[in-house]
Design a protein around this motif. Sequence first.
Motif, mmCIF file in Angstrom:
data_model
loop_
_atom_site.group_PDB
_atom_site.id
_atom_site.type_symbol
_atom_site.label_atom_id
_atom_site.label_comp_id
_atom_site.label_asym_id
_atom_site.label_seq_id
_atom_site.Cartn_x
_atom_site.Cartn_y
_atom_site.Cartn_z
ATOM 1 N N MET A 298 -10.863 34.557 8.158
ATOM 2 C CA MET A 298 -10.162 35.468 7.261
ATOM 3 C C MET A 298 -10.907 35.657 5.952
ATOM 4 N N TYR B 185 -4.442 44.881 6.000
ATOM 5 C CA TYR B 185 -4.143 44.360 4.660
ATOM 6 C C TYR B 185 -4.605 45.347 3.591
ATOM 7 N N LEU C 136 -0.212 37.665 2.895
ATOM 8 C CA LEU C 136 -0.701 37.616 4.267
ATOM 9 C C LEU C 136 -0.200 36.317 4.878
ATOM 10 N N ILE C 137 0.676 36.443 5.860
ATOM 11 C CA ILE C 137 1.309 35.277 6.478
ATOM 12 C C ILE C 137 0.825 35.155 7.914
ATOM 13 N N LEU C 138 0.302 33.991 8.247
ATOM 14 C CA LEU C 138 -0.157 33.713 9.606
ATOM 15 C C LEU C 138 0.787 32.720 10.265
ATOM 16 N N ALA D 77 -4.638 33.907 2.680
ATOM 17 C CA ALA D 77 -3.584 33.801 3.691
ATOM 18 C C ALA D 77 -2.871 32.477 3.575
ATOM 19 N N ARG D 78 -1.610 32.472 3.991
ATOM 20 C CA ARG D 78 -0.867 31.224 4.085
ATOM 21 C C ARG D 78 -0.366 31.067 5.516
ATOM 22 N N THR E 250 -6.880 42.361 10.806
ATOM 23 C CA THR E 250 -6.036 41.874 9.719
ATOM 24 C C THR E 250 -6.518 42.426 8.380
ATOM 25 N N THR E 251 -7.817 42.339 8.140
ATOM 26 C CA THR E 251 -8.386 42.853 6.897
ATOM 27 C C THR E 251 -8.129 44.351 6.747
ATOM 28 N N ARG F 21 -9.264 37.500 3.454
ATOM 29 C CA ARG F 21 -8.198 37.783 2.515
ATOM 30 C C ARG F 21 -7.351 36.521 2.384
ATOM 31 N N ILE G 222 -8.034 30.922 10.211
ATOM 32 C CA ILE G 222 -8.270 30.788 8.766
ATOM 33 C C ILE G 222 -9.744 30.908 8.391
#
Length: 250
Positions: free
Chosen positions: A223, A196, A209-211, A227-228, A192-193, A225, A220
């Motif tokens: 992570m 991103y 960044l959407i999870l 994220a929401r 992900t990082t 970065r 979470i």
Amino acid sequence: MMLLLDIGNTNLRWALSDGGSPGEVRIVRHGAAVPLDLLADWERLEAPGRIVASNVGGPAVAAAISRATRAYWGLDVEFVQTRAHFGALRIAYPEPERFGVDRWLALVAAHRLVPETALVVDAGTAATFDLLLADGRHLGGLILPGVEMMRASLLAGTLIPRIASEPTDEPWAADTGPAVAAGSLQAIAALTTRLYDRLERQTQTSPALILTGGDAERLIPAMDRPARVMPDLVLRGLSEVVSGDAPAIG
């Protein structure tokens, strides 16, 4: 009132919608059939006007759900199909039918909900990563085994004992069980990082960044970065498609 169904590889999520955002989301494991607790909930449910579904769980569960909805309410399920264009959204795949409908619906919702470029990570049975520009262009994506599948495949192919464990607050571990648990989360977080940062450099913007997916909350802590978490992203996409463009339904 509409009944929205998100039939995943392992779980089925459902919610009611009056044309806006989905209501309370209920989650059951489907096992390629109709779970008894789902039927118990539906017995108490007032008949919906429409039933709209996303299905990546296979034909068996789709057929079983369809039989149940006809038996309860005399309604057929309308299964949404991926399409190349939806409003400003344009899928990168040259053959849109090869792009999972759950991934497509997540992008439909993400493009509606956030104005900026976005990286959408769906952490379910599989972990999918999709890059979406602010103007609606989908750049493509990647797929990994999800958290549990990653752990299960490692244990099945080695003599590592099956130790029920969750990772500690550190990104590494001092015992085998926590090392396996942390490794699966850190692998997804690390990719992900990387994605991103590449997206940020390419667009010269700070992407959203959407999870989403069943393991979104578990990711979470790993992570690094911002994220929401939007656990109902696919259902939100379903609601958008139904209200915005009926031809996406097959």
